[in-house]
Enzyme design. Structure first.
Site, mmCIF file in Angstrom:
data_model
loop_
_atom_site.group_PDB
_atom_site.id
_atom_site.type_symbol
_atom_site.label_atom_id
_atom_site.label_comp_id
_atom_site.label_asym_id
_atom_site.label_seq_id
_atom_site.Cartn_x
_atom_site.Cartn_y
_atom_site.Cartn_z
ATOM 1 N N PHE A 252 0.815 -1.222 0.000
ATOM 2 C CA PHE A 252 0.000 0.000 0.000
ATOM 3 C C PHE A 252 0.849 1.274 0.000
ATOM 4 O O PHE A 252 0.519 2.270 0.623
ATOM 5 C CB PHE A 252 -1.021 -0.020 1.148
ATOM 6 C CG PHE A 252 -2.249 -0.791 0.744
ATOM 7 C CD1 PHE A 252 -2.150 -2.146 0.464
ATOM 8 C CD2 PHE A 252 -3.474 -0.170 0.578
ATOM 9 C CE1 PHE A 252 -3.253 -2.881 0.027
ATOM 10 C CE2 PHE A 252 -4.586 -0.888 0.146
ATOM 11 C CZ PHE A 252 -4.476 -2.247 -0.129
ATOM 12 N N CYS A 263 -15.038 1.145 -0.160
ATOM 13 C CA CYS A 263 -14.708 1.009 1.265
ATOM 14 C C CYS A 263 -13.943 2.197 1.841
ATOM 15 O O CYS A 263 -14.426 2.846 2.769
ATOM 16 C CB CYS A 263 -13.905 -0.264 1.485
ATOM 17 S SG CYS A 263 -14.757 -1.696 0.837
HETATM 18 C C1 UGA Z 1 -10.169 -2.389 0.974
HETATM 19 C C2 UGA Z 1 -9.211 -3.091 1.942
HETATM 20 O O1 UGA Z 1 -7.935 -3.277 1.311
HETATM 21 C C3 UGA Z 1 -9.760 -4.447 2.373
HETATM 22 O O2 UGA Z 1 -8.893 -5.031 3.340
HETATM 23 C C4 UGA Z 1 -11.152 -4.223 2.998
HETATM 24 O O3 UGA Z 1 -11.749 -5.455 3.367
HETATM 25 C C5 UGA Z 1 -12.051 -3.549 1.977
HETATM 26 O O4 UGA Z 1 -11.461 -2.293 1.608
HETATM 27 C C6 UGA Z 1 -13.395 -3.351 2.628
HETATM 28 O O5 UGA Z 1 -13.479 -2.612 3.611
HETATM 29 O O6 UGA Z 1 -14.344 -4.026 2.227
HETATM 30 P P1 UGA Z 1 -10.722 -2.579 -1.652
HETATM 31 O O7 UGA Z 1 -11.533 -1.348 -1.466
HETATM 32 O O8 UGA Z 1 -11.298 -3.728 -2.385
HETATM 33 O O9 UGA Z 1 -10.257 -3.175 -0.219
HETATM 34 O O10 UGA Z 1 -9.419 -2.172 -2.441
HETATM 35 P P2 UGA Z 1 -7.886 -1.870 -2.123
HETATM 36 O O11 UGA Z 1 -7.058 -2.840 -2.846
HETATM 37 O O12 UGA Z 1 -7.641 -1.708 -0.687
HETATM 38 O O13 UGA Z 1 -7.728 -0.452 -2.841
HETATM 39 C C7 UGA Z 1 -8.445 0.704 -2.408
HETATM 40 C C8 UGA Z 1 -7.995 1.929 -3.160
HETATM 41 O O14 UGA Z 1 -6.660 2.282 -2.825
HETATM 42 C C9 UGA Z 1 -7.982 1.747 -4.688
HETATM 43 O O15 UGA Z 1 -8.477 2.919 -5.283
HETATM 44 C C10 UGA Z 1 -6.525 1.531 -5.021
HETATM 45 O O16 UGA Z 1 -6.190 1.909 -6.327
HETATM 46 C C11 UGA Z 1 -5.870 2.430 -3.982
HETATM 47 N N1 UGA Z 1 -4.472 2.036 -3.687
HETATM 48 C C12 UGA Z 1 -4.207 0.870 -3.063
HETATM 49 C C13 UGA Z 1 -3.443 2.896 -4.029
HETATM 50 O O17 UGA Z 1 -3.662 4.001 -4.596
HETATM 51 N N2 UGA Z 1 -2.156 2.536 -3.717
HETATM 52 C C14 UGA Z 1 -1.861 1.370 -3.093
HETATM 53 O O18 UGA Z 1 -0.657 1.120 -2.835
HETATM 54 C C15 UGA Z 1 -2.913 0.511 -2.760
#
Ligand code: UGA
Length: 435
Positions: A252, A263
């Site tokens: 992350f 989320c």
């Molecule tokens: C997130 C959490 O990671 C899960 O653990 C949690 O269960 C879920 O929310 C929830 O509450 O249901 P999710 O929303 O599916 O999961 O997606 P992520 O992979 O966490 O990404 C979220 C956002 O952050 C995306 O827009 C992604 O592009 C961004 N992101 C993620 C970044 O900009 N940089 C990163 O290094 C990681």
């Protein structure tokens, strides 16, 4: 164990299918008859890699059932999971708990014998107490325990996250409920997954604290990316340089256009509301919410600048609309801020996303869609990458070069190398990396 799953959204469906795959007998209940009809035909309401196969297998092996009739499912169940939506309430950002409360009423009416009522929906601290009160009021005689068991599934990787989790959190102080939860997650015990048993309120807060912390981490690296651009440093190397410190961790720390999805935006907002309601503000999270919202808005300006300051009458080939790869989910996707701002500035948009275009059509006006990445870029004045789908990582760049009108590429996910793109003759802009 017999499980009833109330709600066949993303969380309910994935959790239900995975519990069935563990060997439990699971009935997923939803009021939406057409959704249940489609599930009977193995048509998934969401795109999640591997889910259709998992559902098909467990339906065939008679461990997974779908119904609109909650009665039998709940009466027979050892554990009833509440996995309904908790969207942001319009106006104040509080989590809307009406679906959770309605599920609690229904469970109260239908349960028989000792029943564990598990909230899997993301709910503010204290919701478990309210669910317990609703059930107690309706059925003073009932034998039950209300448990918090938040989910940590990422869209696009949800099955793996369920089956090989970093941890499982269970909030209850009831011994009988604990035993049932242990039995439900027994396959994970065997894999030595840490199971954190804690008080219900603590468990509810763990969920929000986890999502908020991850949102803070992303927003931190996004601001570092801006600083890198200002001072001529490389944010990917900053991420690596700090992430190798075990106290910080590598995950992350990918800079991008700002976090989106169903989320982080909703949960960070709900956490700040809870904190303010209890006169214990979480100012870091307040700031993160604000910084992330303005970042998504600023991204259109970055694209316009990369295209020489004026996009009026120009065509932009946009690759990716979903908030991240491997999902068709468009909720709070950066594309929803970026594309309307580009259209407003006079640009024509030709977009392609492997899964999210149907969803996008309801949310984005006045743009064209292509059948693949090359179609989106053909004749466009710039190629803009908004989502990091694997299929965009190894594009035939010679072909892109030949079909682009000009040489501008804006990569908001840092999936290409600035040096390589420069060598290939592109005018390449990314996030926080010098050319
Ligand atoms: C997130 C959490 O990671 C899960 O653990 C949690 O269960 C879920 O929310 C929830 O509450 O249901 P999710 O929303 O599916 O999961 O997606 P992520 O992979 O966490 O990404 C979220 C956002 O952050 C995306 O827009 C992604 O592009 C961004 N992101 C993620 C970044 O900009 N940089 C990163 O290094 C990681």
């Amino acid at each position: 164990m017999r499980v009833a799953m109330i709600g066949t959204g993303y969380v309910g469906l994935v959790s239900g299918a995975c519990f069935a795959d563990f060997g439990h007998v699971v009935t997923c209940v939803d009021k939406d008859a057409s959704k249940i009809d489609r599930l009977h035909q193995n048509i998934m309401p969401i795109y999640e890699p591997g889910l259709d196969d998992l559902v098909e297998k467990n339906v065939k092996e008679e461990r997974l059932f779908f119904t609109t009739d909650a009665k039998e499912a709940i009466a027979d169940a050892d554990a009833v999971f509440i996995a309904v939506g908790t969207p942001s309430r319009r106006g104040d950002g509080h989590a809307d708990l009406s679906y959770v409360y309605a599920a609690a009423e229904e469970i109260a009416e239908l349960m028989t014998g000792f029943t564990v009522v598990v909230t899997k929906s993301t709910v503010p601290v204290g919701t478990g107490d309210e669910v317990e009160e609703i059930i107690r009021k309706k059925r003073p005689d009932a034998d039950f325990a209300v448990v918090s068991n938040p989910e940590f599934l990422r869209e696009g990787a949800a099955i793996k996250d369920f089956k090989i989790p970093d941890r499982v959190v269970v909030g209850t102080e009831d011994e009988r409920a604990k035993e049932i939860m242990e039995e439900l997650y027994r396959p994970l015990f065997l894999n030595q997954t840490p199971i954190v048993f804690t008080a219900r309120r603590t468990s509810e807060l763990i969920k929000y604290a986890a999502n908020a912390f991850l949102a803070v981490k992303i927003t931190f690296i996004n601001e570092m990316a801006d600083l890198c651009e200002a001072v001529g440093a490389n944010v990917q190397e900053v991420s690596r340089g700090i992430g190798l410190d075990g106290r910080i961790g590598k995950k992350f720390l990918n800079a991008g256009p700002g976090y989106g999805g169903s989320c982080f935006p909703k949960d960070t907002l709900a956490l700040t509301k809870t904190a303010n309601d209890h006169n214990s503000p979480v100012r870091i999270v307040d700031t993160v919410v604000e910084v992330n919202a303005s970042r998504k808005k600023a991204m259109a300006g970055k694209i316009i600048k990369a295209m020489g300051g004026d996009v009026s009458g120009k065509t932009i080939g946009v690759l990716g609309l979903a908030f991240k790869q491997n999902t068709d989910d468009m909720r709070d996707a950066p594309s929803l801020d970026i594309i309307p701002a580009l259209v407003e500035a006079g640009a024509k948009i030709k977009a392609y996303d492997p899964e999210a275009m149907e969803e996008a059509k309801h949310l984005l006006d006045g743009i064209d869609y292509a059948e693949n990445a090359y179609g989106a870029v053909d004749g466009a004045d710039a190629m803009v990458i908004l989502t990091e789908w694997d299929q965009f990582r190894a594009l035939d760049l010679e072909r892109i070069k030949a079909s682009l009108n000009g040489d501008v590429v804006v990569d908001l996910r840092n999936i290409y190398s600035p040096d390589d793109m420069a060598k290939r003759g592109f005018t390449y802009t990314s996030i926080g990396r010098p050319v």
